[in-house]
Design a protein around this motif. Structure first.
Motif, PDB file in Angstrom:
ATOM      1  N   LYS A  57      22.399   2.390  28.480  1.00  0.00           N
ATOM      2  CA  LYS A  57      23.645   3.179  29.050  1.00  0.00           C
ATOM      3  C   LYS A  57      23.037   4.381  29.940  1.00  0.00           C
ATOM      4  N   ASP A  58      21.944   4.844  29.528  1.00  0.00           N
ATOM      5  CA  ASP A  58      21.418   5.922  30.153  1.00  0.00           C
ATOM      6  C   ASP A  58      20.569   5.577  31.326  1.00  0.00           C
ATOM      7  N   ASP A  59      20.316   4.197  31.293  1.00  0.00           N
ATOM      8  CA  ASP A  59      19.276   3.491  32.270  1.00  0.00           C
ATOM      9  C   ASP A  59      17.766   4.224  32.149  1.00  0.00           C
ATOM     10  N   ASP A  60      17.472   4.517  30.898  1.00  0.00           N
ATOM     11  CA  ASP A  60      16.249   5.309  30.539  1.00  0.00           C
ATOM     12  C   ASP A  60      15.437   4.066  30.124  1.00  0.00           C
ATOM     13  N   LEU A  61      14.564   3.336  30.884  1.00  0.00           N
ATOM     14  CA  LEU A  61      13.871   2.232  30.475  1.00  0.00           C
ATOM     15  C   LEU A  61      12.630   2.601  29.737  1.00  0.00           C
ATOM     16  N   ASP A  62      12.146   3.828  29.778  1.00  0.00           N
ATOM     17  CA  ASP A  62      11.021   3.826  28.822  1.00  0.00           C
ATOM     18  C   ASP A  62      11.632   4.221  27.554  1.00  0.00           C
ATOM     19  N   GLU A  63      12.610   4.903  27.153  1.00  0.00           N
ATOM     20  CA  GLU A  63      13.325   4.858  25.977  1.00  0.00           C
ATOM     21  C   GLU A  63      13.927   3.683  25.517  1.00  0.00           C
ATOM     22  N   LEU A  64      14.393   2.879  26.626  1.00  0.00           N
ATOM     23  CA  LEU A  64      14.985   1.417  26.103  1.00  0.00           C
ATOM     24  C   LEU A  64      13.830   0.621  25.601  1.00  0.00           C
ATOM     25  N   THR A  65      12.741   0.701  26.069  1.00  0.00           N
ATOM     26  CA  THR A  65      11.465  -0.243  25.655  1.00  0.00           C
ATOM     27  C   THR A  65      11.100   0.383  24.310  1.00  0.00           C
ATOM     28  N   TYR A  66      11.094   1.685  24.059  1.00  0.00           N
ATOM     29  CA  TYR A  66      10.721   2.129  22.785  1.00  0.00           C
ATOM     30  C   TYR A  66      11.789   1.859  21.493  1.00  0.00           C
ATOM     31  N   GLU A  67      12.869   2.157  22.085  1.00  0.00           N
ATOM     32  CA  GLU A  67      13.817   1.723  20.900  1.00  0.00           C
ATOM     33  C   GLU A  67      13.985   0.238  20.680  1.00  0.00           C
ATOM     34  N   SER A  68      13.954  -0.435  21.575  1.00  0.00           N
ATOM     35  CA  SER A  68      14.113  -2.116  21.522  1.00  0.00           C
ATOM     36  C   SER A  68      12.610  -2.174  20.736  1.00  0.00           C
ATOM     37  N   ALA A  69      11.467  -1.916  20.619  1.00  0.00           N
ATOM     38  CA  ALA A  69      10.535  -1.987  19.877  1.00  0.00           C
ATOM     39  C   ALA A  69      11.022  -1.884  18.262  1.00  0.00           C
ATOM     40  N   ASP A  70      11.559  -0.596  18.183  1.00  0.00           N
ATOM     41  CA  ASP A  70      11.793  -0.242  16.850  1.00  0.00           C
ATOM     42  C   ASP A  70      12.960  -1.210  16.260  1.00  0.00           C
ATOM     43  N   LEU A  71      13.742  -1.685  17.054  1.00  0.00           N
ATOM     44  CA  LEU A  71      14.954  -2.550  16.699  1.00  0.00           C
ATOM     45  C   LEU A  71      14.166  -3.997  16.098  1.00  0.00           C
ATOM     46  N   VAL A  72      13.165  -4.391  16.997  1.00  0.00           N
ATOM     47  CA  VAL A  72      12.747  -5.777  16.556  1.00  0.00           C
ATOM     48  C   VAL A  72      11.851  -5.429  15.484  1.00  0.00           C
ATOM     49  N   TYR A  73      11.256  -4.495  15.298  1.00  0.00           N
ATOM     50  CA  TYR A  73      10.159  -4.444  14.386  1.00  0.00           C
ATOM     51  C   TYR A  73      11.205  -4.332  12.735  1.00  0.00           C
ATOM     52  N   HIS A  74      12.404  -3.673  12.772  1.00  0.00           N
ATOM     53  CA  HIS A  74      12.937  -3.414  11.728  1.00  0.00           C
ATOM     54  C   HIS A  74      13.800  -5.115  11.285  1.00  0.00           C
ATOM     55  N   LEU A  75      14.206  -5.435  12.407  1.00  0.00           N
ATOM     56  CA  LEU A  75      14.533  -6.924  12.305  1.00  0.00           C
ATOM     57  C   LEU A  75      13.312  -7.759  11.767  1.00  0.00           C
ATOM     58  N   PRO A 120       0.833  -1.207  -0.032  1.00  0.00           N
ATOM     59  CA  PRO A 120      -0.079  -0.077  -0.088  1.00  0.00           C
ATOM     60  C   PRO A 120       0.798   1.327   0.067  1.00  0.00           C
ATOM     61  N   GLU A 121       0.189   2.311  -0.844  1.00  0.00           N
ATOM     62  CA  GLU A 121       1.335   3.460  -1.039  1.00  0.00           C
ATOM     63  C   GLU A 121       1.644   4.562   0.473  1.00  0.00           C
ATOM     64  N   ASP A 122       0.638   4.157   1.401  1.00  0.00           N
ATOM     65  CA  ASP A 122       0.608   4.878   2.575  1.00  0.00           C
ATOM     66  C   ASP A 122       1.268   4.042   3.788  1.00  0.00           C
ATOM     67  N   SER A 123       2.024   3.269   3.498  1.00  0.00           N
ATOM     68  CA  SER A 123       2.402   2.218   4.225  1.00  0.00           C
ATOM     69  C   SER A 123       4.028   2.530   4.501  1.00  0.00           C
ATOM     70  N   TYR A 124       4.644   2.704   5.965  1.00  0.00           N
ATOM     71  CA  TYR A 124       5.937   2.917   6.003  1.00  0.00           C
ATOM     72  C   TYR A 124       6.567   1.625   5.983  1.00  0.00           C
ATOM     73  N   THR A 125       5.914   0.549   6.282  1.00  0.00           N
ATOM     74  CA  THR A 125       6.548  -0.932   6.011  1.00  0.00           C
ATOM     75  C   THR A 125       6.511  -1.120   4.515  1.00  0.00           C
ATOM     76  N   ALA A 126       5.708  -0.960   3.565  1.00  0.00           N
ATOM     77  CA  ALA A 126       5.793  -0.974   2.328  1.00  0.00           C
ATOM     78  C   ALA A 126       6.702  -0.383   1.813  1.00  0.00           C
ATOM     79  N   SER A 127       7.028   1.035   2.058  1.00  0.00           N
ATOM     80  CA  SER A 127       8.164   1.684   1.458  1.00  0.00           C
ATOM     81  C   SER A 127       9.470   1.020   1.941  1.00  0.00           C
ATOM     82  N   LEU A 128       9.774   0.360   2.920  1.00  0.00           N
ATOM     83  CA  LEU A 128      10.921  -0.410   3.137  1.00  0.00           C
ATOM     84  C   LEU A 128      11.061  -1.481   2.129  1.00  0.00           C
ATOM     85  N   PHE A 129      10.151  -1.917   1.765  1.00  0.00           N
ATOM     86  CA  PHE A 129      10.278  -3.019   0.516  1.00  0.00           C
ATOM     87  C   PHE A 129      10.381  -2.626  -0.779  1.00  0.00           C
ATOM     88  N   THR A 130       9.968  -1.398  -0.935  1.00  0.00           N
ATOM     89  CA  THR A 130      10.240  -0.568  -2.612  1.00  0.00           C
ATOM     90  C   THR A 130      11.303   0.588  -2.358  1.00  0.00           C
TER      91      THR A 130
END
Length: 104
Positions: free
Chosen positions: A64-82, A30-40
């Motif tokens: 390293k900053d012991d920012d657990l909210d940010e760690l959770t957020y960035e981990s989710a981004d990492l898993v998504y892209h993986l 779909p044209e409006d999808s970030y995920t689809a844009s990664l494939f194209t």
């Protein structure tokens, strides 16, 4: 099945649901999808690899900053892209699960 068992099963299913969405976007593009844009994207796989590198760095910095909210957020981004990368390589969560099972 107890309520806590149902909650755990529902939580575990989120990765399967996310991967199914990624696969669906890969197929439909779909044209409006970030995920689809990664494939194209003209850079294709390299764009996803760059995002994995970026998200890995951000995850490390949050830890390293012991920012657990940010760690959770960035981990989710990492898993998504993986997961996007796995889909690009025609692998799936069962391949990942099997590899993890073999390790313990």
């Amino acid at each position: 099945m107890s309520d806590s068992d149902r909650d755990a099963a529902s939580s575990a299913a989120v990765l399967d649901e996310l991967f199914a969405t990624i696969e669906s976007r890969k197929e439909a593009l779909p044209e409006d999808s970030y995920t689809a844009s990664l494939f194209t994207h003209e850079k294709g796989e390299n764009a996803v690899l760059e995002k994995i590198g970026e998200e890995s760095t951000e995850t490390i910095l949050a830890a390293k900053d012991d920012d657990l909210d940010e760690l959770t957020y960035e981990s989710a981004d990492l898993v998504y892209h993986l997961l996007v990368l796995l889909a690009m390589k025609d692998l799936d969560l069962d391949d990942l699960r099997e590899e993890l099972r073999e390790r313990f």
